[in-house]
Scaffold this active site. Structure first.
Site, PDB file in Angstrom:
ATOM      1  N   LYS A  31      30.805 -37.991  33.269  1.00 22.94           N
ATOM      2  CA  LYS A  31      31.008 -39.258  32.545  1.00 22.94           C
ATOM      3  C   LYS A  31      29.624 -39.811  32.179  1.00 22.94           C
ATOM      4  O   LYS A  31      28.916 -39.159  31.437  1.00 22.94           O
ATOM      5  CB  LYS A  31      31.833 -40.208  33.393  1.00 22.94           C
ATOM      6  CG  LYS A  31      33.214 -39.609  33.768  1.00 22.94           C
ATOM      7  CD  LYS A  31      34.047 -40.594  34.551  1.00 22.94           C
ATOM      8  CE  LYS A  31      35.097 -39.931  35.385  1.00 22.94           C
ATOM      9  NZ  LYS A  31      36.427 -39.959  34.814  1.00 22.94           N
ATOM     10  N   ASP A  59      33.373 -44.384  45.215  1.00 17.08           N
ATOM     11  CA  ASP A  59      33.627 -43.404  44.160  1.00 17.08           C
ATOM     12  C   ASP A  59      32.907 -43.918  42.918  1.00 17.08           C
ATOM     13  O   ASP A  59      33.368 -44.845  42.249  1.00 17.08           O
ATOM     14  CB  ASP A  59      35.141 -43.304  43.928  1.00 17.08           C
ATOM     15  CG  ASP A  59      35.501 -42.389  42.771  1.00 17.08           C
ATOM     16  OD1 ASP A  59      34.586 -41.952  42.054  1.00 17.08           O
ATOM     17  OD2 ASP A  59      36.706 -42.131  42.590  1.00 17.08           O
ATOM     18  N   THR A  61      32.067 -37.951  39.658  1.00 12.32           N
ATOM     19  CA  THR A  61      32.198 -36.871  38.690  1.00 12.32           C
ATOM     20  C   THR A  61      30.799 -36.655  38.120  1.00 12.32           C
ATOM     21  O   THR A  61      29.911 -37.505  38.272  1.00 12.32           O
ATOM     22  CB  THR A  61      33.143 -37.235  37.526  1.00 12.32           C
ATOM     23  OG1 THR A  61      32.662 -38.438  36.917  1.00 12.32           O
ATOM     24  CG2 THR A  61      34.562 -37.442  38.000  1.00 12.32           C
ATOM     25  N   GLU A  66      32.742 -18.292  48.000  1.00 14.50           N
ATOM     26  CA  GLU A  66      33.228 -19.234  49.026  1.00 14.50           C
ATOM     27  C   GLU A  66      32.212 -19.328  50.150  1.00 14.50           C
ATOM     28  O   GLU A  66      31.564 -18.346  50.500  1.00 14.50           O
ATOM     29  CB  GLU A  66      34.585 -18.761  49.560  1.00 14.50           C
ATOM     30  CG  GLU A  66      35.695 -18.969  48.545  1.00 14.50           C
ATOM     31  CD  GLU A  66      37.061 -18.570  49.080  1.00 14.50           C
ATOM     32  OE1 GLU A  66      37.215 -18.440  50.303  1.00 14.50           O
ATOM     33  OE2 GLU A  66      37.974 -18.388  48.264  1.00 14.50           O
ATOM     34  N   TYR A 101      32.696 -14.856  42.839  1.00 15.82           N
ATOM     35  CA  TYR A 101      33.272 -15.613  43.965  1.00 15.82           C
ATOM     36  C   TYR A 101      32.169 -15.952  44.956  1.00 15.82           C
ATOM     37  O   TYR A 101      31.331 -15.095  45.250  1.00 15.82           O
ATOM     38  CB  TYR A 101      34.357 -14.791  44.666  1.00 15.82           C
ATOM     39  CG  TYR A 101      35.724 -15.394  44.407  1.00 15.82           C
ATOM     40  CD1 TYR A 101      36.046 -16.618  44.985  1.00 15.82           C
ATOM     41  CD2 TYR A 101      36.644 -14.785  43.568  1.00 15.82           C
ATOM     42  CE1 TYR A 101      37.271 -17.206  44.728  1.00 15.82           C
ATOM     43  CE2 TYR A 101      37.870 -15.374  43.311  1.00 15.82           C
ATOM     44  CZ  TYR A 101      38.178 -16.585  43.897  1.00 15.82           C
ATOM     45  OH  TYR A 101      39.368 -17.173  43.649  1.00 15.82           O
ATOM     46  N   ARG A 111      31.842 -30.893  33.292  1.00 13.93           N
ATOM     47  CA  ARG A 111      32.998 -31.433  34.010  1.00 13.93           C
ATOM     48  C   ARG A 111      32.923 -30.962  35.450  1.00 13.93           C
ATOM     49  O   ARG A 111      32.852 -29.757  35.706  1.00 13.93           O
ATOM     50  CB  ARG A 111      34.307 -30.913  33.410  1.00 13.93           C
ATOM     51  CG  ARG A 111      34.539 -31.277  31.978  1.00 13.93           C
ATOM     52  CD  ARG A 111      35.989 -31.105  31.636  1.00 13.93           C
ATOM     53  NE  ARG A 111      36.743 -32.173  32.246  1.00 13.93           N
ATOM     54  CZ  ARG A 111      36.831 -33.401  31.750  1.00 13.93           C
ATOM     55  NH1 ARG A 111      36.234 -33.709  30.634  1.00 13.93           N
ATOM     56  NH2 ARG A 111      37.528 -34.326  32.371  1.00 13.93           N
TER      57      ARG A 111
HETATM   58  N1  PLP Z   1      37.416 -41.242  40.277  1.00 14.59           N
HETATM   59  C1  PLP Z   1      37.330 -42.120  39.272  1.00 14.59           C
HETATM   60  C2  PLP Z   1      36.845 -43.506  39.562  1.00 14.59           C
HETATM   61  C3  PLP Z   1      37.690 -41.751  37.977  1.00 14.59           C
HETATM   62  O1  PLP Z   1      37.643 -42.639  36.975  1.00 14.59           O
HETATM   63  C4  PLP Z   1      38.155 -40.423  37.753  1.00 14.59           C
HETATM   64  C5  PLP Z   1      38.566 -39.945  36.404  1.00 14.59           C
HETATM   65  O2  PLP Z   1      39.036 -40.571  35.569  1.00 14.59           O
HETATM   66  C6  PLP Z   1      38.235 -39.547  38.839  1.00 14.59           C
HETATM   67  C7  PLP Z   1      37.859 -39.991  40.069  1.00 14.59           C
HETATM   68  C8  PLP Z   1      38.799 -38.168  38.683  1.00 14.59           C
HETATM   69  O3  PLP Z   1      37.940 -37.317  38.017  1.00 14.59           O
HETATM   70  P1  PLP Z   1      38.480 -35.905  37.479  1.00 14.59           P
HETATM   71  O4  PLP Z   1      39.242 -36.182  36.252  1.00 14.59           O
HETATM   72  O5  PLP Z   1      37.210 -35.131  37.251  1.00 14.59           O
HETATM   73  O6  PLP Z   1      39.292 -35.299  38.581  1.00 14.59           O
END
Ligand code: PLP
Length: 478
Positions: free
Chosen positions: A273, A241, A270, A66, A64, A279
């Site tokens: 990808k 994002d 993320t 935090e 842990y 992950r």
């Molecule tokens: N943001 C975008 C643009 C995504 O395509 C995705 C996943 O498909 C996410 C956020 C969410 O990612 P996670 O599945 O790791 O929560």
């Protein structure tokens, strides 16, 4: 690492697991076999390196931690501090960001951390300060009520789901659509492209607190300089994002106007990808938002996942190597070769092509729904996913699109010639599949007819295409 070491490591790990629950060991081995055999075109998936995978399977999982580096709510976190600091340093250097927060467990978590950080930065709320100082679970109903009222119906403008945006960009059923008064911008019906004048108009009318850019299924670059100008013109915080295309930013394929880190106040991603890590999620920002972002735990997150942060440090170190830029460029070259191959064979593509890692086929041109196409391709050994197209008449379940992406096959080493062959296989399946009927004889959006001989032949050709490009070649599970 020598090839032999990789094999020994994974074999030994499985042997240990097998000693406790052999069915889990068997499933892990079966997953490798399945991944080796399938032509994986899922745009959001990849194959992490053995070093990244192995960095996750250890006792860091037991810890842990935090808090933040050097300021933990638990004792004995010195080694977690080491890996978290390393992951953050690699992220800052790789993306040229002044601050990196590497604790989010996923992309959705990273977005939630960013939303709360922006709210805390922009809205004066004693209730929010109180919530930040305590565990979210400790808040009473009255605390939540005060918080919602004090935050005062804040607004978010993001890309609509059917134009390629993500659930977390304000889609009603997602928490983002509940936290914010939400509106979305779409794409031009004629071109499929973002119309920046329309976005500016929506921003002027709606005056959002947050303007979100980024996508899961938009096959083009986004001009983040223009988006930032739009945000500035209405006093919005600009958030990108980059979950899908982080690898293309890391590999310097997206630079200048197309590099989100240069233009956004805050960037989320993320790590699994196109970035090819474990992950997980991550937030990048400037000094103004850093303190708020670092309060991700306890506001949104519980304890971080130290084993995943260790793997993030490894994957980010890999992405800083010169060969990652070559990989990122090949992802785009392959996507363009795939798109060209499909177009030459008569497929309809949303926006007419791609300049990133993904291609969106409008399968209504083949007389199919996305669901029928997805299943017919799967029967033929080709793994894709169905996806809405802009103004999709078939909704989010059946859809009219198939999204395909090249990060995973590029990791395996496939190139332009194999992309053209892949286009041929996809076209063969889609052009030979016809819609089926339900039990009552009525047309079905799910049922389809595909001669099993065609599926078998395509499956064999897909497997042959992969043979020269073994996945995890050094890993022999015996
Ligand atoms: N943001 C975008 C643009 C995504 O395509 C995705 C996943 O498909 C996410 C956020 C969410 O990612 P996670 O599945 O790791 O929560």
């Amino acid at each position: 690492m020598s090839r032999n070491a990789e094999s020994t490591a994974f074999r030994s790990a499985l042997e240990v697991v097998r000693g406790v629950e052999p069915r889990v060991a068997d499933a892990i081995a079966a997953e490798l076999a399945d991944q080796r055999e399938s032509l994986k075109l899922i745009a959001s998936e990849n194959y992490a390196s053995p070093a990244t995978l192995l960095a996750m399977g250890n006792w860091f999982s037991d810890k842990y931690a935090e808090g933040t580096v050097g300021r933990r709510f638990y004792a004995g976190c010195q080694n977690v501090d080491t890996v978290e600091a390393l992951a953050a340093e690699h992220a800052r250097e790789l993306f040229g960001a002044s601050h990196a927060y590497v604790q989010p467990h996923s992309g959705i978590d990273a977005n939630l951390v960013a939303f709360w950080a922006i709210l805390a930065d922009r809205v004066e709320s004693p209730a929010l300060r109180k919530a930040q100082a305590r565990q979210v679970n400790d808040l009473t109903e009255a605390d939540w009520f005060a918080l919602r009222r004090e935050l005062g119906n804040q607004r978010m403008l993001g890309m609509s789901l059917d134009a390629g945006g993500h659930l977390t960009h304000g889609f009603r059923p997602n928490i983002s659509g509940k936290m914010f008064d939400q509106r979305s911008y779409g794409t031009d019906p004629a071109t499929g492209l973002i119309d920046y004048d329309r976005v500016a108009e929506a921003a002027r009318e709606f005056k959002p607190l947050i303007l979100v850019a980024g996508y899961s299924a938009y096959p083009r670059k986004v001009n983040f300089r223009i988006m930032r100008e739009i945000a500035d013109s209405v006093g919005a915080t600009f958030m990108v994002d980059m979950a899908h295309f982080a690898g293309l930013v890391a590999g310097k394929v997206f630079t200048g106007d197309f590099d989100p880190v240069l233009h956004a106040h805050i960037v989320t991603t993320t790590t699994h990808k196109s970035l090819r890590g474990p992950r997980g999620g991550m937030v990048l920002c400037g000094p103004e938002l850093a303190d708020q972002v670092d309060r991700g735990c306890p506001m949104v997150l519980g304890g971080p996942l130290p084993h995943v942060m260790a793997a993030k440090a490894v994957a980010l170190a890999e992405a800083r190597r010169p060969d990652f830029a070559d990989y990122a460029q090949r992802i785009v070259d392959n996507a363009q070769a795939l798109a060209d191959g499909l177009l030459r064979r008569g497929a309809t593509l949303v926006t007419g092509g791609t300049d990133n890692h993904l291609v969106l086929i409008d399968v209504s041109g083949y007389g199919l729904t996305g669901r029928q196409a997805e299943q017919a391709l799967l029967d033929s050994g080709i793994v894709t996913n169905r996806n809405s197209v802009p103004q999709d008449p078939n909704g989010a379940w059946y859809t009219s699109g198939i999204r395909i992406g090249t990060p995973a096959l590029t990791t395996r080493g496939l190139g332009a010639a194999e992309m053209d062959a892949t286009a041929e296989l996809i076209h063969t399946v889609l052009s030979q599949t016809t819609p089926g009927t339900g039990p009552d004889g009525a047309p079905s959006k799910a049922k389809y007819v595909l001669d099993p001989a065609v599926a078998e032949s395509v499956g064999k050709q897909a497997a042959d295409l992969l043979t020269p490009f073994p996945l995890y070649p050094a890993v022999d599970l015996g």
